[in-house]
Design an enzyme around this catalytic site. Structure first.
Site, PDB file in Angstrom:
ATOM      1  CB  SER A 154     -31.113 -10.218   8.239  1.00 22.77           C
ATOM      2  OG  SER A 154     -30.755 -10.154   6.864  1.00 22.77           O
ATOM      3  CE1 TYR A 179     -26.136  -7.753   8.732  1.00 22.96           C
ATOM      4  CE2 TYR A 179     -26.993  -9.353   7.160  1.00 22.96           C
ATOM      5  CZ  TYR A 179     -27.170  -8.243   7.966  1.00 22.96           C
ATOM      6  OH  TYR A 179     -28.397  -7.612   7.999  1.00 22.96           O
TER       7      TYR A 179
END
Length: 261
Positions: free
Chosen positions: A143, A156
């Site tokens: 990501s 995250y």
């Protein structure tokens, strides 16, 4: 005209929606034979209806059994496995350490790292004998959150840094038999990325954020809001023989956020 993935046999984990679903379509369009592992049974049914003959395994990618069943189904259908793609993930909706409830840390940490990290380990472990036998390729979904600040919460971002570590460690360990790379998408439209159960966010979808398309386009130099279909071509490239000299690396389909002034 031949496709970039002609003859390749691929297993896509987390293929029911978003980037994973787009990868399935892109791989098929480039000549690959594809099987999928997806936890959501309703999404499995939609996949089966949309793509007759597609081997679809319903199961939890965080478990050994589901991954082994998916590899077995791929091999039974196609005689082997050349490419493993994992697009599994959950989100924390930007919760920082200051706002993370102390009584939820243990449960939230376990859930985040079970889904975003351990699932990759189980998928690669299950597929490894086949990948070694056929000179295969692994592509994990990282990501942009693991490269630039502010694109996720503390859990995250931590989990996506861990995926960066998996790519590096496994690329080193598995060379020269298996290539391991990552794709680090920026913000994505038409995703079903959801929040943590343990933080009461299971029904919250990142794609439901008001004004999301304009917000995504506005924060990157190219002024584009990318979809799973845009990201999917990075996976096609890394899975193809055109990337045969690339391992331990990452492609960044993120609208150029790294050169933002």
């Amino acid at each position: 005209m031949t496709g970039w993935l002609d003859g390749r046999r691929a297993l896509v984990v987390g293929a029911g929606s978003g980037i994973g679903r787009a990868v399935v379509d892109a791989f098929l369009s480039e000549g690959a034979r594809v099987a999928v592992l997806e936890r959501d049974e309703a999404k499995c049914a939609k996949l089966s209806a949309a793509i007759p003959g597609l081997p679809v395994v319903a199961g939890d990618a965080t478990t050994r059994g589901a991954n082994e069943a998916a590899v077995d189904a791929t091999v039974a259908a196609y005689g082997g496995l050349d490419v493993l793609v994992s697009c599994v993930g959950i989100f924390d909706f930007y919760q920082g350490i200051a706002e993370l409830p102390v009584e939820r840390i243990d449960e939230a940490f376990d859930e985040m790292f079970r889904v975003n990290v351990k699932s990759h380990l189980h998928s690669v472990k299950a597929a490894l004998p086949q990948l070694r036998r056929h000179g295969g390729s692994v592509i994990l979904t990282e990501s942009t959150s693991a490269y630039y600040p502010g694109r996720g919460g503390v859990l995250y971002v931590g989990s996506k840094f861990a995926v960066r570590g998996l790519v590096t460690a496994m690329a080193h360990e598995l060379a020269p038999d298996v290539r391991v790379n990552g794709v680090a998408p920026g913000g994505t439209l038409n995703t079903d990325l959801r929040g943590l159960d343990s933080l009461g966010l299971r029904e919250k979808r990142l794609d439901d954020t008001p004004g999301r398309e304009a917000e995504l386009a506005g924060r990157v130099p190219l002024r584009v809001a990318l979809s799973g279909a845009d990201h999917a071509w990075s996976y096609v490239f890394l899975a193809s023989n055109r990337a045969r000299g690339i391992t331990g690396d990452v492609v960044h389909p993120d609208g150029g956020i790294g050169v933002k002034a």
